[in-house]
Scaffold this motif. Structure first.
Motif, PDB file in Angstrom:
ATOM      1  N   ASP A  22      -8.092   1.803   0.137  1.00  0.00           N
ATOM      2  CA  ASP A  22      -7.553   3.212  -0.955  1.00  0.00           C
ATOM      3  C   ASP A  22      -5.753   2.206  -1.396  1.00  0.00           C
ATOM      4  OD1 ASP A  22      -8.592   5.156  -2.824  1.00  0.00           O
ATOM      5  OD2 ASP A  22      -6.379   5.875  -2.011  1.00  0.00           O
ATOM      6  N   ARG A  23      -5.245   2.091  -0.824  1.00  0.00           N
ATOM      7  CA  ARG A  23      -3.796   1.269  -1.139  1.00  0.00           C
ATOM      8  C   ARG A  23      -4.686  -0.039  -1.650  1.00  0.00           C
ATOM      9  NH1 ARG A  23       1.035   3.711   1.046  1.00  0.00           N
ATOM     10  NH2 ARG A  23       0.518   6.131   1.825  1.00  0.00           N
ATOM     11  N   VAL A  24      -5.123  -0.827  -1.478  1.00  0.00           N
ATOM     12  CA  VAL A  24      -5.487  -1.820  -2.061  1.00  0.00           C
ATOM     13  C   VAL A  24      -6.585  -1.802  -2.884  1.00  0.00           C
ATOM     14  CG1 VAL A  24      -6.810  -4.157  -2.291  1.00  0.00           C
ATOM     15  CG2 VAL A  24      -6.156  -3.489   0.252  1.00  0.00           C
ATOM     16  N   ARG A  25      -6.939  -0.813  -3.503  1.00  0.00           N
ATOM     17  CA  ARG A  25      -6.854  -0.618  -5.127  1.00  0.00           C
ATOM     18  C   ARG A  25      -5.897  -0.510  -5.833  1.00  0.00           C
ATOM     19  NH1 ARG A  25      -6.332   3.598  -7.283  1.00  0.00           N
ATOM     20  NH2 ARG A  25      -6.417   4.707  -5.814  1.00  0.00           N
ATOM     21  N   ALA A  26      -5.208   0.777  -5.316  1.00  0.00           N
ATOM     22  CA  ALA A  26      -3.646   0.944  -5.795  1.00  0.00           C
ATOM     23  C   ALA A  26      -3.447  -0.460  -6.273  1.00  0.00           C
ATOM     24  CB  ALA A  26      -3.029   2.236  -5.188  1.00  0.00           C
ATOM     25  N   ALA A  27      -2.300  -0.941  -5.411  1.00  0.00           N
ATOM     26  CA  ALA A  27      -2.044  -1.937  -5.006  1.00  0.00           C
ATOM     27  C   ALA A  27      -2.982  -3.341  -6.681  1.00  0.00           C
ATOM     28  CB  ALA A  27      -1.532  -2.671  -3.673  1.00  0.00           C
ATOM     29  N   LEU A  28      -3.718  -3.244  -6.394  1.00  0.00           N
ATOM     30  CA  LEU A  28      -4.549  -3.693  -7.665  1.00  0.00           C
ATOM     31  C   LEU A  28      -5.041  -3.263  -9.001  1.00  0.00           C
ATOM     32  CD1 LEU A  28      -7.718  -4.631  -5.757  1.00  0.00           C
ATOM     33  CD2 LEU A  28      -6.515  -6.422  -5.990  1.00  0.00           C
ATOM     34  N   GLY A  29      -3.637  -2.766  -9.148  1.00  0.00           N
ATOM     35  CA  GLY A  29      -3.623  -1.060 -10.331  1.00  0.00           C
ATOM     36  C   GLY A  29      -5.027  -0.760 -10.672  1.00  0.00           C
TER      37      GLY A  29
ATOM     38  N   PRO B 118     -13.969  10.159  -3.542  1.00  0.00           N
ATOM     39  CA  PRO B 118     -15.054   9.728  -4.102  1.00  0.00           C
ATOM     40  C   PRO B 118     -14.954   9.678  -5.698  1.00  0.00           C
ATOM     41  CG  PRO B 118     -14.857  11.743  -3.477  1.00  0.00           C
ATOM     42  CD  PRO B 118     -13.676  11.096  -3.202  1.00  0.00           C
ATOM     43  N   HIS B 119     -14.081  10.158  -6.335  1.00  0.00           N
ATOM     44  CA  HIS B 119     -13.090   9.608  -7.824  1.00  0.00           C
ATOM     45  C   HIS B 119     -13.486   8.756  -7.654  1.00  0.00           C
ATOM     46  CE1 HIS B 119      -9.824  11.104  -4.947  1.00  0.00           C
ATOM     47  NE2 HIS B 119      -9.310  10.364  -5.958  1.00  0.00           N
ATOM     48  N   ARG B 120     -12.591   7.394  -6.735  1.00  0.00           N
ATOM     49  CA  ARG B 120     -12.316   6.122  -6.882  1.00  0.00           C
ATOM     50  C   ARG B 120     -12.953   5.331  -6.795  1.00  0.00           C
ATOM     51  NH1 ARG B 120      -6.963   6.297  -9.300  1.00  0.00           N
ATOM     52  NH2 ARG B 120      -5.991   7.959  -8.018  1.00  0.00           N
ATOM     53  N   THR B 121     -14.108   6.156  -6.793  1.00  0.00           N
ATOM     54  CA  THR B 121     -15.540   4.349  -6.228  1.00  0.00           C
ATOM     55  C   THR B 121     -16.496   4.733  -7.987  1.00  0.00           C
ATOM     56  OG1 THR B 121     -17.305   6.397  -5.794  1.00  0.00           O
ATOM     57  CG2 THR B 121     -15.537   5.298  -3.999  1.00  0.00           C
ATOM     58  N   ASP B 122     -16.923   3.130  -8.072  1.00  0.00           N
ATOM     59  CA  ASP B 122     -17.387   2.920  -9.062  1.00  0.00           C
ATOM     60  C   ASP B 122     -18.775   2.121  -8.824  1.00  0.00           C
ATOM     61  OD1 ASP B 122     -18.409   2.367 -11.901  1.00  0.00           O
ATOM     62  OD2 ASP B 122     -17.239   0.632 -11.862  1.00  0.00           O
ATOM     63  N   ARG B 123     -19.025   1.359  -8.716  1.00  0.00           N
ATOM     64  CA  ARG B 123     -20.963   1.272  -8.483  1.00  0.00           C
ATOM     65  C   ARG B 123     -20.598   0.207  -7.042  1.00  0.00           C
ATOM     66  NH1 ARG B 123     -21.204  -2.377 -13.621  1.00  0.00           N
ATOM     67  NH2 ARG B 123     -21.727  -0.738 -15.117  1.00  0.00           N
ATOM     68  N   ILE B 124     -21.388   1.163  -5.670  1.00  0.00           N
ATOM     69  CA  ILE B 124     -21.474   0.678  -4.466  1.00  0.00           C
ATOM     70  C   ILE B 124     -22.673   0.505  -3.847  1.00  0.00           C
ATOM     71  CG2 ILE B 124     -20.931   1.996  -2.003  1.00  0.00           C
ATOM     72  CD1 ILE B 124     -18.116   1.994  -3.775  1.00  0.00           C
ATOM     73  N   VAL B 125     -22.805  -0.901  -3.401  1.00  0.00           N
ATOM     74  CA  VAL B 125     -24.113  -1.865  -2.820  1.00  0.00           C
ATOM     75  C   VAL B 125     -23.525  -1.530  -1.053  1.00  0.00           C
ATOM     76  CG1 VAL B 125     -25.294  -2.928  -2.305  1.00  0.00           C
ATOM     77  CG2 VAL B 125     -24.704  -2.481  -4.310  1.00  0.00           C
ATOM     78  N   LEU B 126     -24.448  -0.566  -0.358  1.00  0.00           N
ATOM     79  CA  LEU B 126     -24.321  -0.430   1.308  1.00  0.00           C
ATOM     80  C   LEU B 126     -25.861  -1.404   1.362  1.00  0.00           C
ATOM     81  CD1 LEU B 126     -23.156   3.311   1.447  1.00  0.00           C
ATOM     82  CD2 LEU B 126     -21.598   1.378   1.058  1.00  0.00           C
ATOM     83  N   ASP B 127     -25.336  -2.620   2.434  1.00  0.00           N
ATOM     84  CA  ASP B 127     -26.388  -3.146   2.793  1.00  0.00           C
ATOM     85  C   ASP B 127     -26.610  -3.622   3.878  1.00  0.00           C
ATOM     86  OD1 ASP B 127     -27.874  -6.023   3.424  1.00  0.00           O
ATOM     87  OD2 ASP B 127     -25.994  -7.215   1.752  1.00  0.00           O
ATOM     88  N   SER B 128     -27.684  -3.273   4.853  1.00  0.00           N
ATOM     89  CA  SER B 128     -28.209  -3.596   5.713  1.00  0.00           C
ATOM     90  C   SER B 128     -27.544  -2.121   6.766  1.00  0.00           C
ATOM     91  CB  SER B 128     -27.571  -4.934   6.795  1.00  0.00           C
ATOM     92  OG  SER B 128     -28.214  -5.657   6.006  1.00  0.00           O
TER      93      SER B 128
ATOM     94  N   ARG C   2      -8.347   1.721 -11.447  1.00  0.00           N
ATOM     95  CA  ARG C   2      -8.287   3.450 -11.593  1.00  0.00           C
ATOM     96  C   ARG C   2      -9.570   3.256 -10.004  1.00  0.00           C
ATOM     97  NH1 ARG C   2     -11.794   6.308 -13.545  1.00  0.00           N
ATOM     98  NH2 ARG C   2     -12.988   5.546 -14.628  1.00  0.00           N
ATOM     99  N   THR C   3     -10.548   2.649 -10.268  1.00  0.00           N
ATOM    100  CA  THR C   3     -11.841   2.812  -9.587  1.00  0.00           C
ATOM    101  C   THR C   3     -11.951   1.610  -9.059  1.00  0.00           C
ATOM    102  OG1 THR C   3     -13.313   2.796 -11.249  1.00  0.00           O
ATOM    103  CG2 THR C   3     -13.015   4.434 -10.971  1.00  0.00           C
ATOM    104  N   ILE C   4     -13.051   1.320  -7.781  1.00  0.00           N
ATOM    105  CA  ILE C   4     -13.061   0.319  -7.573  1.00  0.00           C
ATOM    106  C   ILE C   4     -14.450  -0.267  -7.125  1.00  0.00           C
ATOM    107  CG2 ILE C   4     -12.639   0.496  -4.665  1.00  0.00           C
ATOM    108  CD1 ILE C   4     -11.048  -1.940  -4.532  1.00  0.00           C
ATOM    109  N   SER C   5     -15.587  -1.270  -7.225  1.00  0.00           N
ATOM    110  CA  SER C   5     -16.999  -1.380  -6.686  1.00  0.00           C
ATOM    111  C   SER C   5     -16.465  -1.989  -5.434  1.00  0.00           C
ATOM    112  CB  SER C   5     -17.188  -2.473  -8.012  1.00  0.00           C
ATOM    113  OG  SER C   5     -17.557  -1.630  -9.577  1.00  0.00           O
ATOM    114  N   ALA C   6     -17.852  -2.078  -4.871  1.00  0.00           N
ATOM    115  CA  ALA C   6     -17.404  -2.859  -3.463  1.00  0.00           C
ATOM    116  C   ALA C   6     -19.581  -2.694  -2.903  1.00  0.00           C
ATOM    117  CB  ALA C   6     -17.773  -1.556  -2.159  1.00  0.00           C
ATOM    118  N   TRP C   7     -19.543  -3.625  -2.248  1.00  0.00           N
ATOM    119  CA  TRP C   7     -20.452  -4.233  -1.512  1.00  0.00           C
ATOM    120  C   TRP C   7     -20.590  -4.334  -0.262  1.00  0.00           C
ATOM    121  CZ3 TRP C   7     -22.062 -10.629  -2.200  1.00  0.00           C
ATOM    122  CH2 TRP C   7     -22.893 -10.296  -1.301  1.00  0.00           C
ATOM    123  N   GLY C   8     -21.357  -3.977   0.657  1.00  0.00           N
ATOM    124  CA  GLY C   8     -20.214  -3.248   2.216  1.00  0.00           C
ATOM    125  C   GLY C   8     -21.122  -4.091   2.768  1.00  0.00           C
TER     126      GLY C   8
END
Length: 498
Positions: A195-202, A226-236, A204-210
């Motif tokens: 979340d610190r990385v998200r904020a530093a990137l400027g 939860p309010h900081r997430t956009d599209r979340i892909v969880l793989d394996s 509002r929300t972030i997507s992820a592929w974990g």
């Protein structure tokens, strides 16, 4: 854990194997003071996309003390290839624990379809404790870096005495470093760093592929923010619940190898008994299983020399460890088959090269701090003796390893309360899971799916291997995930990709 060879584990070894390229991507000095823009600069290392740039995000050592000492989290970026189509940032969350995705915008990120690379800046990171983000190291002896030690294989007779001694020895070595960061490396810490990385990137929300362990980080981040997430892909996907929901999450990950090995061995046995296969082991799948178990028992009694290995012998444990490593990717099936064929004749092929020792030391320290800190581990030898004995009977291929003591049995630092994954929050998660996965078996993925409830949809892929999306899955699964990332379109319900 192509990922823990790029992944503790291939857990601690896996973590080590998963981060083989870690040392290639040290960013130049760049920083982001709180509230100021990131200073992007060129990344050090070779083989990187020239568009990739690097920076450092300051985070607290202890998130409970945000004004206290800071460390720098190294991040990387390849910007959206079509700015007018840009949606935001896609964070590539690595496996492990002990893995890094710092180089992945240049590597696996480039396998993403064009519409996904247009929609997102691709973001990699080295999680806390992983070089170059304040690297930790327990300075273990060379012998204690062996994969057959990092995985808690019991003695040939099921004894756990050596495992408990290894745990005390390595935990003491980590304690002697006096590195305060070892007490602040956990999944929750990683999520708060994100979340610190998200904020530093400027953003509002972030997507992820974990991927692999990254699915647990992603699930925890989505729980905490939860309010900081956009599209979340969880793989394996890892089992987030542990033993009946108690604080034994990472013990459940280790136990998952029982079923994971069984699931993949059936596929290996079919392959290794096919007529015309130059690496054929036996005439039918049942015979392949018998050959493997018989050979492992023989090598337990009479090991063969194996120059270049650590230790330089091929015993039953080394054969089983090779099986485990080879099952992450069906492309590695020949490695196991060749070893079986040669060992039956009393010879062995060359030992595979080990990752650089500095990499192993770093990955093991991070993996230990995370796995031991995230879960409660018994300290009683009797608990492990009972579990190993039961497991050896029911799951002979893994010989009791998944119920044995890791170094966590002697870990000197207190266990953190894990974050409970719930069904409360936005419905923005897509799980993708191979049906046969040695490290994150389908049974565990289903537990994560159940925990998330209506927040998630799961795509189960009729395929074998670790890492489903764009790796060991199939075209149906890849299309489904790519469509979600590019457009937000997600299946209405769980689907099966034949």
């Amino acid at each position: 854990m192509k990922q823990m060879r790029k992944q503790l584990t291939k857990n601690a070894a896996l973590a080590a194997a998963s981060v083989v390229v870690l040392g290639l991507v040290a960013p130049v000095t760049a920083s982001a003071a709180s509230g100021t823009p990131l200073e992007w600069g060129p990344c050090e290392g070779s083989g990187l996309d020239p568009r990739q740039e690097c920076a450092t995000v300051p985070v607290p050592v202890d998130h409970a003390d945000p004004g206290g000492p800071k460390i720098g989290i190294a991040i990387s970026r390849i910007p959206s290839e079509k700015p007018e189509a840009r949606r935001g940032a896609l964070l590539l969350i690595p496996g492990g624990p002990g893995g890094s995705s710092l180089d992945e915008p240049s590597q696996k990120g480039q396998a993403l379809p064009q519409e996904v690379r247009d929609a997102y800046d691709l973001i990699g990171l080295a999680p806390r404790g992983n070089a170059p983000s304040a690297p930790v190291d327990c300075h273990l002896d060379h012998a204690d870096l062996a994969a057959s030690r990092l995985r808690p294989w019991p003695g040939p007779d099921g004894s756990v005495t050596e495992n408990m001694a290894y745990g005390r020895r390595t935990a003491d070595a980590c304690a002697r470093t006096g590195d305060a960061l070892l007490g602040h490396i956990s999944t929750a810490d990683n999520a708060r760093d994100i979340d610190r990385v998200r904020a530093a990137l400027g953003e509002r929300t972030i997507s992820a592929w974990g991927v692999s362990y990254g699915t647990y980080i992603g699930a925890v981040y989505n729980e905490l923010f939860p309010h900081r997430t956009d599209r979340i892909v969880l793989d394996s996907n890892l089992d987030p619940t542990g033993d009946a929901g108690r604080t034994q999450v990472s013990r459940a990950w280790l136990a998952g190898f029982e079923q994971g090995v069984e699931d993949v061995f059936a596929e290996f046995a079919r392959w290794a008994s096919e007529p015309g296969n130059p690496d054929r082991v036996a005439d039918d799948p049942a015979a392949v299983r018998s050959v493997f178990l018989t050979l492992a028992a023989r090598l337990d009694r009479a090991p063969l020399p194996w120059p270049g290995a650590n230790p330089e012998i091929l015993n039953g444990t080394a054969l089983r460890q090779t099986m485990l490593d080879s099952f992450y990717d069906p492309d590695s099936f020949p490695t196991l088959a060749k070893l079986i064929r040669a060992a039956r004749q009393g010879t062995v092929p060359p030992a595979p090269p080990a990752p650089p020792e500095a990499l192993l030391q770093n990955a093991i320290a991070v993996g230990a701090a995370t796995i031991c800190g995230d879960s409660a581990w018994p300290t009683s030898t009797a608990v492990y003796e009972k579990g190993v004995a039961q497991s050896r009977v029911k799951y002979p291929l893994t010989a009791g390893m998944p119920r044995n003591a890791m170094l966590c049995a002697a870990w000197p630092r207190p266990q953190r309360q894990p974050v409970r994954i719930t069904d409360r929050g936005p419905s923005n998660v897509l799980l993708v899971q191979n049906e046969r996965d040695v490290a994150t078996p389908l049974a565990g993925a289903r537990k994560l799916r159940a925990a998330l409830g209506d927040r998630a949809v799961m795509v189960t892929v009729n395929s074998t291997g670790h890492d489903a999306y764009l790796d060991n899955g199939n075209a149906c699964g890849d299309r489904t995930v790519s469509r979600f990332l590019a457009t937000g379109e997600r299946p209405d319900r769980d689907v099966y990709c034949e």
